[in-house]
Design an enzyme around this catalytic site. Structure first.
Site, PDB file in Angstrom:
ATOM      1  N   ASP A 104       0.840  -1.194   0.000  1.00 30.05           N
ATOM      2  CA  ASP A 104       0.000   0.000   0.000  1.00 30.05           C
ATOM      3  C   ASP A 104       0.879   1.250   0.000  1.00 30.05           C
ATOM      4  O   ASP A 104       2.046   1.195   0.394  1.00 30.05           O
ATOM      5  CB  ASP A 104      -0.883   0.038   1.257  1.00 30.05           C
TER       6      ASP A 104
HETATM    7  N1  URA Z   1      -1.131  -5.945   3.929  1.00 31.31           N
HETATM    8  C1  URA Z   1      -1.659  -4.704   3.902  1.00 31.31           C
HETATM    9  O1  URA Z   1      -2.707  -4.448   4.478  1.00 31.31           O
HETATM   10  N2  URA Z   1      -0.999  -3.747   3.239  1.00 31.31           N
HETATM   11  C2  URA Z   1       0.181  -3.948   2.616  1.00 31.31           C
HETATM   12  O2  URA Z   1       0.751  -3.023   2.044  1.00 31.31           O
HETATM   13  C3  URA Z   1       0.731  -5.245   2.659  1.00 31.31           C
HETATM   14  C4  URA Z   1       0.048  -6.228   3.330  1.00 31.31           C
END
Ligand code: URA
Length: 238
Positions: A104
């Site tokens: 993310d």
């Molecule tokens: N899980 C998440 O919620 N976000 C990420 O970036 C990676 C794993």
């Protein structure tokens, strides 16, 4: 065998028209002989190719680890936002480079960048169960009950997550190891136990650990040993 100008453009060394000009200027040499043509066929893995006096180090694919900073998106390119590929220098920004496994925008840590689609597919295949390790901070005091819920397998709405290891490292911090890569997986798992993730960092994929020397935004190429370990589904920390 491949055309020399295609090899050089594929390696991000020179465009095809630049190669043509280099050849005419006598700046392309293959196996000790200057070639005035840039469209001759070469064996890039075995021929000795010099461009303007510099030996070509041919790499069929690039494999890069980056310590992704927050605020950068995991995409190849984007009209509005800066991407992880934008953080690479030009010579590493080959056509076809992409982040293998997304993080993310606000997540930091280990991200792999490559132009090897086949390896990425093997790493991300849900059947393969490659483990990933994350360090998490959340807004709730974690307890043994949470460890148990993670081990049993969390359900979030329609989504059922496989059993995951949660190791509490502080009141509201933990290490989490998962073998899937579902969308927003860690945040959804924490949400399901009544917590919101306030900070998330990926530390390992398969057998490849984030190099602690890399500051946010820095990168380095993987060693051959690390390339072999990316898809290793036997390595677990927790
Ligand atoms: N899980 C998440 O919620 N976000 C990420 O970036 C990676 C794993």
């Amino acid at each position: 065998m491949e055309r020399l100008d295609r090899v050089l453009s594929g390696q991000n060394i020179a465009t095809r028209s630049e190669s043509k000009k280099l050849a005419l200027k006598g700046k392309l040499m293959v196996n000790g002989k200057i070639t005035k043509r840039s469209d001759i066929r070469v064996d890039p893995e075995n021929d000795e190719i010099f461009v303007d006096g510099v030996r070509l180090v041919y790499k069929k694919h690039l494999y890069i680890m980056m310590n992704k900073p927050a605020g950068i998106i995991s995409a190849s390119r984007d009209k509005n936002e800066q991407t992880v590929i934008d953080l690479l220098p030009k010579e590493m920004r080959r056509d076809g480079m992409f982040p293998a496994g997304r993080l993310d925008k606000d997540t930091t840590g280990l991200i792999l960048l490559t132009d090897d689609g086949e390896l990425s597919h093997r790493m991300l295949s849900p059947k393969k169960h490659v483990y990933k390790l994350y360090s998490v901070e959340c807004d709730k005091k974690l307890t043994g009950d949470d460890v148990r819920l993670f081990a049993e397998g969390i359900t979030s709405g329609e989504i059922v997550f496989l059993s995951a290891a949660l190791k509490i490292t502080g009141d509201n911090t933990a290490l989490v190891e998962i073998c899937e890569g579902k969308f927003h997986q860690i945040k959804k798992m924490f949400h399901a136990i009544g917590a919101e993730v306030t900070s998330l960092c990926r530390l390992r994929i398969g057998g490849v650990y984030l190099d602690k020397e890399l500051k946010p935004g820095q990168w380095r190429e993987l060693t051959q040993e690390e390339i072999n370990l990316i898809t290793d589904s036997t390595i677990k920390d927790l």
